[in-house]
Design an enzyme around this catalytic site. Structure first.
Site, PDB file in Angstrom:
ATOM      1  N   ARG A 100      41.946  -1.825  39.789  1.00  0.00           N
ATOM      2  CA  ARG A 100      40.518  -2.128  39.649  1.00  0.00           C
ATOM      3  C   ARG A 100      40.407  -3.425  38.872  1.00  0.00           C
ATOM      4  NH1 ARG A 100      35.330   1.426  37.755  1.00  0.00           N
ATOM      5  NH2 ARG A 100      35.804   2.279  39.799  1.00  0.00           N
ATOM      6  N   ASP A 205      22.458   2.557  44.048  1.00  0.00           N
ATOM      7  CA  ASP A 205      23.485   2.251  43.045  1.00  0.00           C
ATOM      8  C   ASP A 205      22.796   1.487  41.915  1.00  0.00           C
ATOM      9  OD1 ASP A 205      25.899   1.943  41.741  1.00  0.00           O
ATOM     10  OD2 ASP A 205      26.715   0.456  43.126  1.00  0.00           O
TER      11      ASP A 205
END
Ligand code: CP
Length: 287
Positions: A100, A205
């Site tokens: 990530r 989101d």
């Protein structure tokens, strides 16, 4: 045969459907697979994470493998060692690398030089593990993906892009409503009320993603008409789910009534990260 999982486009439609069905099998019989027995997976987190970190670490463990979690600042990457050299070294020690980070190019560089599978755990441009889990949630809830419509309302970000990729492969119609200033390149701009018409799920989101903090005020102003609340959800199908990849800001991009209401799938989505990623790991690493 898939090597890496960087955007989700590496999967064929058939492979995606196979992973989704396998995820639901693993959900029903959680400790039934030892596909990662004797194998290690490096999980590199250059950004914070709750769901991705816990679901991958738990998933590797449940499959009989060992997860090596490396947080921001723990690798020599933080002191300038290149993604290339990091990939070359980790490939000699572990059987897969999850990463990530911010720039998508970093994950691509790691994959170019790794001799083991590389999994994108989120970049600025893509969040394919989220898209995979969300298709699993839709399949679980509706029994099929055929003919489903998903409306994404909000920031045209990495999650929106990954839903478009996963939806195209899975046969789910994904409509995106974003302000023109925050829309994805090449994606037609539609109004939220138009996007949600006939939708089986309405997704949103956060309005201020990691890295967008300095632009927070402008984003909140642009996205205010895109809040997922009861009024918008009622314009979708009567059985429509409310979806959110989390973390959420109740009262901002989603109302608390919707997030914690009976139509919310957010908590199932979070759980399905575990099952979907276990199925993906089986595909990438299973013998
Ligand atoms: N949805 C998601 O990726 O959550 P985390 O940032 O907590 O991993």
């Amino acid at each position: 045969m898939i090597t890496h999982f960087l955007t989700g486009e590496e999967l064929t439609a058939e492979e995606l459907r196979g992973v989704i069905e396998r995820a639901l099998e693993l959900k029903a019989d959680r400790l039934s697979s030892r596909a990662l027995e004797g194998k290690s997976v490096a999980l590199v987190f250059e950004k914070p994470s709750t769901r991705t970190r816990v679901s991958f670490e738990t998933g590797v463990h449940e499959l009989g493998g060992h997860a090596v979690v490396l947080r921001e600042g723990e690798l020599q990457l933080a002191r300038g060692e290149s993604p290339r050299d990091t990939a070359l070294v980790l490939s000699r020690m572990v059987h897969a690398i999850g990463i990530r980070t911010g720039p998508h190019e970093v994950v691509v560089e790691v994959a170019e030089h790794a001799s083991v599978p590389v999994i994108n755990l989120l970049t600025r441009d893509h969040h394919p593990c989220q898209g995979l889990a969300d298709m699993t949630t839709l399949r679980e809830r509706f029994g099929t993906l055929d003919g489903l419509k998903l409306a994404y309302v909000g920031d045209g970000n990495n999650v929106a892009r990954s839903l478009l990729v996963a939806g195209a492969l899975a046969g789910v119609d994904v409509a995106v409503a974003s302000p023109p200033e925050l829309s994805l390149p090449g994606v037609p701009v539609v109004e939220p009320t138009e996007a949600v018409r006939g939708a089986h799920a309405v997704y949103t989101d956060v309005w201020v993603s990691m890295g967008d903090e300095e632009d927070a005020a402008r984003r909140r102003a642009l996205l205010a008409p895109y809040r997922l609340d009861d009024e918008l959800l009622q314009r979708a199908r009567p059985d429509a789910l409310a979806m959110h990849c989390l973390p959420a800001h109740p009262g901002e991009e989603i109302s608390a009534a919707v997030l914690y209401g009976e139509r919310s799938a957010a908590w199932v989505q979070a759980e399905n990260r575990l099952h979907a990623q276990k199925a993906l790991l089986e595909l990438l690493l299973g013998s």
